[in-house]
Design a protein around this motif. Structure first.
Motif, PDB file in Angstrom:
ATOM      1  N   LEU A  88      69.966  50.873   2.010  1.00 10.50           N
ATOM      2  CA  LEU A  88      70.459  50.623   0.523  1.00 10.50           C
ATOM      3  C   LEU A  88      71.602  49.693   0.649  1.00 10.50           C
ATOM      4  O   LEU A  88      71.432  48.464  -0.079  1.00 10.50           O
ATOM      5  N   ALA A  89      72.737  50.016   1.426  1.00 19.76           N
ATOM      6  CA  ALA A  89      73.777  49.422   1.605  1.00 19.76           C
ATOM      7  C   ALA A  89      73.291  47.679   1.982  1.00 19.76           C
ATOM      8  O   ALA A  89      73.684  46.930   1.472  1.00 19.76           O
ATOM      9  N   CYS A  90      72.263  47.889   2.964  1.00 23.78           N
ATOM     10  CA  CYS A  90      72.178  46.620   3.524  1.00 23.78           C
ATOM     11  C   CYS A  90      71.162  45.701   2.715  1.00 23.78           C
ATOM     12  O   CYS A  90      71.136  44.359   2.510  1.00 23.78           O
ATOM     13  N   VAL A  91      70.390  46.477   1.724  1.00 19.75           N
ATOM     14  CA  VAL A  91      69.590  45.816   0.727  1.00 19.75           C
ATOM     15  C   VAL A  91      70.559  44.996  -0.297  1.00 19.75           C
ATOM     16  O   VAL A  91      70.443  43.899  -0.510  1.00 19.75           O
ATOM     17  N   TYR A  92      71.939  45.653  -0.586  1.00 19.52           N
ATOM     18  CA  TYR A  92      72.816  45.202  -1.465  1.00 19.52           C
ATOM     19  C   TYR A  92      73.571  43.944  -0.936  1.00 19.52           C
ATOM     20  O   TYR A  92      73.840  42.906  -1.347  1.00 19.52           O
ATOM     21  N   VAL A  93      73.673  43.956   0.444  1.00 21.64           N
ATOM     22  CA  VAL A  93      74.476  42.776   1.168  1.00 21.64           C
ATOM     23  C   VAL A  93      73.683  41.898   0.914  1.00 21.64           C
ATOM     24  O   VAL A  93      74.034  40.675   0.744  1.00 21.64           O
ATOM     25  N   ALA A  94      72.434  41.883   1.620  1.00 23.58           N
ATOM     26  CA  ALA A  94      71.313  40.866   1.573  1.00 23.58           C
ATOM     27  C   ALA A  94      71.114  40.202   0.131  1.00 23.58           C
ATOM     28  O   ALA A  94      71.102  39.036  -0.231  1.00 23.58           O
ATOM     29  N   TRP A  95      70.944  40.962  -1.008  1.00 18.38           N
ATOM     30  CA  TRP A  95      70.821  40.537  -2.259  1.00 18.38           C
ATOM     31  C   TRP A  95      71.754  39.784  -3.014  1.00 18.38           C
ATOM     32  O   TRP A  95      71.537  38.775  -3.313  1.00 18.38           O
ATOM     33  N   PHE A  96      72.853  40.308  -2.765  1.00 19.84           N
ATOM     34  CA  PHE A  96      74.121  39.666  -3.264  1.00 19.84           C
ATOM     35  C   PHE A  96      74.755  38.734  -2.223  1.00 19.84           C
ATOM     36  O   PHE A  96      76.208  38.342  -2.583  1.00 19.84           O
ATOM     37  N   TRP A  97      74.250  38.388  -1.182  1.00 19.47           N
ATOM     38  CA  TRP A  97      75.037  37.444  -0.307  1.00 19.47           C
ATOM     39  C   TRP A  97      75.409  36.079  -1.052  1.00 19.47           C
ATOM     40  O   TRP A  97      76.650  35.819  -0.619  1.00 19.47           O
ATOM     41  N   GLN A  98      74.782  35.393  -1.727  1.00 20.59           N
ATOM     42  CA  GLN A  98      75.093  34.215  -2.315  1.00 20.59           C
ATOM     43  C   GLN A  98      75.697  34.249  -3.799  1.00 20.59           C
ATOM     44  O   GLN A  98      75.907  33.263  -4.320  1.00 20.59           O
ATOM     45  N   TRP A 143      62.496  44.531 -13.881  1.00 17.51           N
ATOM     46  CA  TRP A 143      61.819  44.010 -15.144  1.00 17.51           C
ATOM     47  C   TRP A 143      62.320  42.749 -15.543  1.00 17.51           C
ATOM     48  O   TRP A 143      61.710  41.694 -16.336  1.00 17.51           O
ATOM     49  N   SER A 144      63.782  42.568 -15.809  1.00 23.22           N
ATOM     50  CA  SER A 144      64.176  41.348 -16.433  1.00 23.22           C
ATOM     51  C   SER A 144      64.771  40.216 -15.412  1.00 23.22           C
ATOM     52  O   SER A 144      64.943  38.925 -15.803  1.00 23.22           O
ATOM     53  N   HIS A 145      64.447  40.060 -14.043  1.00 18.66           N
ATOM     54  CA  HIS A 145      64.841  39.261 -13.203  1.00 18.66           C
ATOM     55  C   HIS A 145      63.771  39.142 -12.219  1.00 18.66           C
ATOM     56  O   HIS A 145      63.920  39.537 -10.977  1.00 18.66           O
ATOM     57  N   PRO A 146      62.683  38.453 -12.591  1.00 22.73           N
ATOM     58  CA  PRO A 146      61.272  38.330 -11.669  1.00 22.73           C
ATOM     59  C   PRO A 146      61.851  37.596 -10.379  1.00 22.73           C
ATOM     60  O   PRO A 146      60.899  37.826  -9.412  1.00 22.73           O
ATOM     61  N   ASP A 147      62.764  36.721 -10.394  1.00 24.49           N
ATOM     62  CA  ASP A 147      62.977  36.161  -9.035  1.00 24.49           C
ATOM     63  C   ASP A 147      63.531  36.809  -8.173  1.00 24.49           C
ATOM     64  O   ASP A 147      63.493  36.691  -6.838  1.00 24.49           O
ATOM     65  N   THR A 148      64.120  37.858  -8.207  1.00 28.53           N
ATOM     66  CA  THR A 148      64.762  38.808  -7.540  1.00 28.53           C
ATOM     67  C   THR A 148      63.969  40.265  -7.554  1.00 28.53           C
ATOM     68  O   THR A 148      64.663  41.234  -7.059  1.00 28.53           O
ATOM     69  N   ALA A 149      62.724  40.366  -7.789  1.00 34.23           N
ATOM     70  CA  ALA A 149      62.244  41.626  -8.229  1.00 34.23           C
ATOM     71  C   ALA A 149      62.039  42.216  -6.654  1.00 34.23           C
ATOM     72  O   ALA A 149      61.746  43.449  -6.934  1.00 34.23           O
ATOM     73  N   GLY A 150      61.791  41.773  -5.619  1.00 36.08           N
ATOM     74  CA  GLY A 150      61.682  42.077  -4.610  1.00 36.08           C
ATOM     75  C   GLY A 150      62.676  43.015  -4.048  1.00 36.08           C
ATOM     76  O   GLY A 150      62.862  44.065  -3.412  1.00 36.08           O
ATOM     77  N   TRP A 151      64.100  42.443  -4.080  1.00 37.49           N
ATOM     78  CA  TRP A 151      65.088  43.406  -3.903  1.00 37.49           C
ATOM     79  C   TRP A 151      65.250  44.386  -4.791  1.00 37.49           C
ATOM     80  O   TRP A 151      65.576  45.401  -4.331  1.00 37.49           O
ATOM     81  N   PHE A 167      68.256  53.943  -9.175  1.00 35.12           N
ATOM     82  CA  PHE A 167      66.809  53.735  -9.755  1.00 35.12           C
ATOM     83  C   PHE A 167      66.801  53.051 -11.023  1.00 35.12           C
ATOM     84  O   PHE A 167      66.031  52.181 -11.057  1.00 35.12           O
ATOM     85  N   SER A 168      67.543  53.503 -11.820  1.00 35.51           N
ATOM     86  CA  SER A 168      67.609  52.785 -13.243  1.00 35.51           C
ATOM     87  C   SER A 168      68.003  51.208 -13.065  1.00 35.51           C
ATOM     88  O   SER A 168      67.394  50.310 -13.866  1.00 35.51           O
ATOM     89  N   HIS A 169      68.898  50.746 -12.084  1.00 33.60           N
ATOM     90  CA  HIS A 169      69.276  49.422 -11.973  1.00 33.60           C
ATOM     91  C   HIS A 169      68.128  48.734 -11.448  1.00 33.60           C
ATOM     92  O   HIS A 169      67.998  47.745 -11.820  1.00 33.60           O
ATOM     93  N   GLY A 170      67.281  49.306 -10.405  1.00 35.58           N
ATOM     94  CA  GLY A 170      66.109  48.575  -9.865  1.00 35.58           C
ATOM     95  C   GLY A 170      65.005  48.357 -10.795  1.00 35.58           C
ATOM     96  O   GLY A 170      64.653  47.374 -11.049  1.00 35.58           O
ATOM     97  N   VAL A 171      64.773  49.426 -11.986  1.00 35.12           N
ATOM     98  CA  VAL A 171      63.940  49.290 -12.994  1.00 35.12           C
ATOM     99  C   VAL A 171      64.311  48.156 -13.859  1.00 35.12           C
ATOM    100  O   VAL A 171      63.563  47.262 -14.151  1.00 35.12           O
ATOM    101  N   MET A 172      65.570  48.256 -14.156  1.00 40.21           N
ATOM    102  CA  MET A 172      65.832  46.817 -15.070  1.00 40.21           C
ATOM    103  C   MET A 172      65.917  45.559 -14.224  1.00 40.21           C
ATOM    104  O   MET A 172      65.485  44.678 -14.968  1.00 40.21           O
TER     105      MET A 172
END
Length: 112
Positions: free
Chosen positions: A17-27, A76-84, A68-73
Motif C-alpha cells: 500500500l505504501a508503494c502504491v501511494y509513492v507511485a500514485w502521488f509521485w508527480q 468514483w470521482s477521478h476516473p484518470d487515477t481509478a487504477g491506483w 477503503f473509503s478514500h479508494g472508493v471516493m
C-alpha cells in the motif's frame, strides 16, 4: 495462518500500500504532504507489526477503513487515477481481513 505468518502477510500488504501511494502521488505538487499523510502511516504500522507491537495490527485494520473509503471516493470521482484507487481499495480490504482474522477465528471457533 497463525502468528508470524499472518504478521508477515500484514507487513507485506502495508508495504504494498505504501508503494502504491509513492507511485500514485509521485508527480503531485504537494508531494511531501501526500507522503506524510498517505505513505507514512502504512510504513509505521508495518514497522510496528515487525516489532511485535500489540496495537499495530488493530490500528492497521482501523486505518484500512479510511483507506477503503478514500479508494472508493477516488475511483468514483477521478476516473484518470481509478487504477491506483482500485489498488488502494483492494489492499485495504485485504488488510482489514488479515488484521481481523485472529478475532474472527476466536469468535467463530468451534467449541468441543
Amino acid at each position: 495462518m497463525k502468528g508470524r505468518g499472518r504478521d508477515a502477510l500484514l507487513i507485506g500488504l502495508l508495504l504494498a500500500l505504501a508503494c502504491v501511494y509513492v507511485a500514485w502521488f509521485w508527480q503531485d505538487k504537494h508531494w511531501l504532504a501526500t507522503q506524510v499523510v498517505f505513505t507514512a502511516p502504512p510504513l509505521l504500522l508495518a514497522l510496528g507489526t515487525w516489532c511485535r507491537r500489540g496495537n499495530a495490527p488493530f490500528w492497521s485494520g482501523v486505518l484500512a477503513l479510511f483507506w477503503f473509503s478514500h479508494g472508493v471516493m477516488s475511483a468514483w470521482s477521478h476516473p484518470d487515477t481509478a487504477g491506483w484507487a482500485w489498488a488502494e481499495l483492494l489492499l485495504a480490504l485485504a488488510i482489514i481481513g488479515v488484521a481481523n482474522a485472529p478475532g474472527l477465528q476466536k469468535r467463530f471457533k468451534r467449541r468441543r
